[in-house]
Design a protein around this motif. Structure first.
Motif, mmCIF file in Angstrom:
data_model
loop_
_atom_site.group_PDB
_atom_site.id
_atom_site.type_symbol
_atom_site.label_atom_id
_atom_site.label_comp_id
_atom_site.label_asym_id
_atom_site.label_seq_id
_atom_site.Cartn_x
_atom_site.Cartn_y
_atom_site.Cartn_z
ATOM 1 N N UNK A 1 0.937 -1.119 0.057
ATOM 2 C CA UNK A 1 0.000 -0.103 -0.062
ATOM 3 C C UNK A 1 0.911 1.184 -0.155
ATOM 4 N N UNK A 2 0.841 1.930 -1.105
ATOM 5 C CA UNK A 2 1.669 3.037 -1.558
ATOM 6 C C UNK A 2 2.961 2.769 -0.626
ATOM 7 N N UNK A 3 3.483 1.479 -0.989
ATOM 8 C CA UNK A 3 4.707 1.042 -0.578
ATOM 9 C C UNK A 3 4.901 1.095 0.860
ATOM 10 N N UNK A 4 3.982 0.807 1.607
ATOM 11 C CA UNK A 4 3.818 1.124 3.153
ATOM 12 C C UNK A 4 4.779 -0.215 3.856
#
Lengths: 623, 93
Positions: free
Chosen positions: B76-79
């Motif tokens: 997730x958004x590169x989380x």
């Protein structure tokens, strides 16, 4: 009453007068604050046809009702002025601690008028306001300026907004920097400050921010905070990687402009460069020391970084003794794109150095990098040669990147031409089609051929090529709150209108736009209501956003812009992306713009109808 | 068939041994789907927030893959802060 301090400070640099005025509360209620309230005062006081560098231009620093409160991310202030880069009304946003400090001193707005004879800086300590000489600071960078002012005023906690050499030299994309590394970055707001010979504004406040309904506010801001924490983006992604994580996301989507938008995908076999080398992953693994937050922020997307472990200085030829082993802040995704991808320099050391230099000289890295990329294309096509540039200027030249960052800020050699921005540069050499921007401002980091809605956003942003006034990348690429296909145009007009209005409201509130990755506008409303004591509804807040957007539009039309300026360069409309995942795409603006005008209640020339103007209560603004 | 798989940000740790940089080439049976790839690499499905096949968004994990395609997967958004996340701030300034 709360949220608002209820006062503004007006400083006239021509005669040195400083006056405190009560805030127009009817305006505050209708335009909320920040971007909206600042624009309302600006439109009432500044003739749209003036020269941005004339003493008649004004510089308004505006906080919102949530600035300086415990509302998460309530750190923002906005700078409203007529832009030296492109003549638009600009509303440039910054975080850090300076905005809250102005609020603590008891002011919602600071309006700077006139022009000083000699360089000065302002010192504001609550009700004490002094215009002081800045002769000894003129010619200094931002970092040294802040350090010296802090020493001489003897207030360790004083917060400082200043310009570097770029602002002094009227570089048309000079920034106003605060707290060393935060920037009101775009459109050249720093050059207006330079034209006024205002080097810095130092603020120290002790009053705090009044809250109308404290218990209700505490509960509302706690819910807001929890929501941001629970979101994968604001709770994990941004704290972990910062915005630089977007390099791969956008590149894999085929939307990373490379070589002045000749390509939209960075890959060794297409552009001879590698996105991995300038990615968020590389930044994190090799350069990042820790993350950092602005005032009251619970996201902490800021990066504290260092050029290289061994402190090698490979690219910088420095005229002042800066220590590159020290840690600084940045770079954001946009900096990496403009200084790295657009110039095709996949050398992170050079990108970081150029980014740090932009911070210290006080210069917008987006417009600078994009202007340098345009110059590189002019050079490679033979429209410019060494007799003008003084050195080879090909894409991928890391030494040229660093050297021209400094030369541009100081207006030395060919840097003097770069300092005028890409539009003027391309026109000067007979190739206006190579300018990649809209309404005279260079685009940021997303190719609008691969992200259709972003193209409409660029074309209709009130300050020219800008992603921050309607960031449809959020839905079209990142899938927040839901994923939309970036290659289609259906529904994008409605999406842009909704985002532009919501963004205007958030910018007015004093909260950071990044909260919109983890929360909705409706989560903001209870905080606004409890802080101000005005029972705002979601509909009223959305309507305020629409009012602000239309106010800016009306001013733009009076400044001479027309619907014909709501467009994109031919390259985006007619030249298909040549390679990579988005090969063959162009932007289909014509499929979106008429619908957008209709949804906005504007006629076919892009002018708000009188019915719309009256519905938004904007009739009296321009008489 | 062979498919190129790219994993980004906090998903990098799921790349097979010996993978170079962010990508690996996987040998998959004909008709294998995105979900099969996630299973093979032990990537939790909820972590595959943005999935692209040759740069086009892929909304369905049941999407079958074809020979030579590139599959890009982002959290997730590169989380996700990796274990190695924040080094000590004492070196700073």
């Amino acid at each position: 009453m709360g949220g608002w301090a209820g006062r503004l400070l007006r400083v006239n640099l021509s005669d040195g007068s400083c006056t405190v005025e009560p805030l127009r509360m009817d305006w505050a209620r209708a335009f909320i604050g920040g971007r909206g309230l600042g624009a309302r005062y600006f439109c009432a006081e500044v003739d749209p046809t003036i020269d941005p560098f004339s003493p008649h231009n004004k510089l308004i620093f505006a906080t919102g009702p949530l600035t300086g409160t415990s509302a998460s991310c309530g750190a923002r202030y906005m700078v409203i002025t007529k832009a030296p880069l492109n003549g638009t009304i600009t509303t440039s946003n910054s975080g850090g601690h300076w905005g809250p400090a102005l609020k603590f001193a008891g002011y919602d707005l600071l309006i700077i008028e006139g022009q000083a004879q000699r360089p000065v800086y302002l010192l504001i300590v609550d009700d004490q306001v002094q215009v002081r000489s800045a002769e000894h600071l003129w010619g200094k960078g931002v970092w040294e300026t802040e350090e010296r002012i802090r020493e001489e005023v003897g207030l360790p906690g004083v917060r400082i907004a200043s310009i570097g050499q770029a602002g002094e030299n009227l570089v048309r994309f000079a920034a106003i920097m605060n707290d060393l590394h935060r920037a009101a970055g775009r459109n050249g707001v720093g050059a207006v400050m330079g034209a006024k010979r205002l080097k810095a504004i130092a603020v120290w406040g002790t009053r705090g921010v009044p809250i109308a309904r404290p218990a209700e506010f505490l509960a509302a801001q706690w819910r807001f905070r929890q929501k941001l924490r629970a979101s994968p983006v604001t709770g994990e992604g941004l704290p972990g990687f910062g915005t630089a994580v977007l390099v791969h996301v956008i590149n894999e989507s085929g939307a990373l402009p490379v070589k002045n938008w000749q390509f939209a995908h960075m890959a060794p076999d297409e552009t001879g460069s590698d996105a991995e080398r300038i990615s968020g992953e590389t930044l994190k693994a090799r350069y990042t020391l820790r993350n950092k937050a602005c005032f009251a922020c619970t996201i902490a997307c800021g990066r504290v970084t260092r050029v290289s472990e061994d402190g090698r200085v490979r690219h910088a030829v420095l005229t002042s003794p800066r220590n590159w082993r020290a840690a600084e802040e940045g770079p954001e995704y946009e900096n990496i794109w403009a200084l790295g991808a657009d110039t095709n320099v996949d050398d992170m050391d050079a990108v970081l150095k150029a980014s740090f230099l932009c911070n210290d000289y006080g210069m917008d890295p987006i417009s600078f990098g994009a202007t340098l990329a345009a110059a590189m294309e002019l050079y490679e096509r033979g429209y410019l040669d060494d007799s003008v540039t003084g050195r080879p200027l090909c894409f991928g030249d890391a030494d040229a990147l660093v050297a021209f960052t400094e030369a541009t800020a100081l207006r030395r050699g060919f840097g003097d031409q770069l300092a005028e921005g890409a539009k003027r540069l391309c026109e000067r050499y007979g190739h206006p089609e190579l300018f990649m921007g809209s309404k005279g401002m260079e685009f940021p980091a997303y190719d609008a051929r691969a992200i259709q809605g972003m193209g409409l956003g660029y074309a209709t942003s009130n300050r020219g090529g800008c992603h921050l006034k309607g960031y449809s990348v959020k839905a079209e690429i990142l899938g927040v709150p839901e994923k939309l296909n970036p290659r289609t145009t259906a529904g994008k007009a409605a999406l842009q209108k909704k985002l532009q209005d919501a963004t205007s409201s958030i910018d007015a509130s004093g909260i950071c736009l990044f909260v919109s990755f983890g929360a909705e506008l409706e989560d903001l409303v209870p905080m606004l209501a409890a802080a101000t004591g005005v029972d705002y509804t979601l509909e009223e807040v959305i309507r305020a956003g629409e009012r602000i957007f239309n106010l800016e539009r009306l001013w733009l039309l009076r400044a001479g812009f027309t619907g014909a300026d709501d467009t994109l360069p031919d390259r985006l409309l007619r030249a298909p992306i040549p390679a990579g995942p988005s090969r063959g795409q162009v932007n289909r603006l014509h499929e979106m713009l008429p619908e957008y005008y209709r949804l906005r209640g504007w006629d076919e020339t892009g002018t708000p109808t009188s019915a719309k103007v009256s519905e938004l209560n904007l009739e009296e603004v321009f008489g | 068939m062979q498919v190129k798989v790219k994993l980004f940000a906090s998903l990098r740790k799921y790349l097979p041994e010996g993978a170079a940089g962010s990508q690996a080439t996987l040998e998959l049976p004909e008709g294998a789907t995105v979900r099969d790839v996630l299973k093979q690499l032990q990537v939790p499905e909820e972590m595959a927030r943005i999935v692209m096949i040759d740069g086009e968004h892929c909304p369905q994990l049941d999407q079958p893959l074809s020979e030579g395609q590139t599959l890009s997967i982002f959290p997730p958004m590169a989380g996700g802060q990796g274990e190695e996340d924040t080094r000590s701030a004492r070196d700073c300034c």
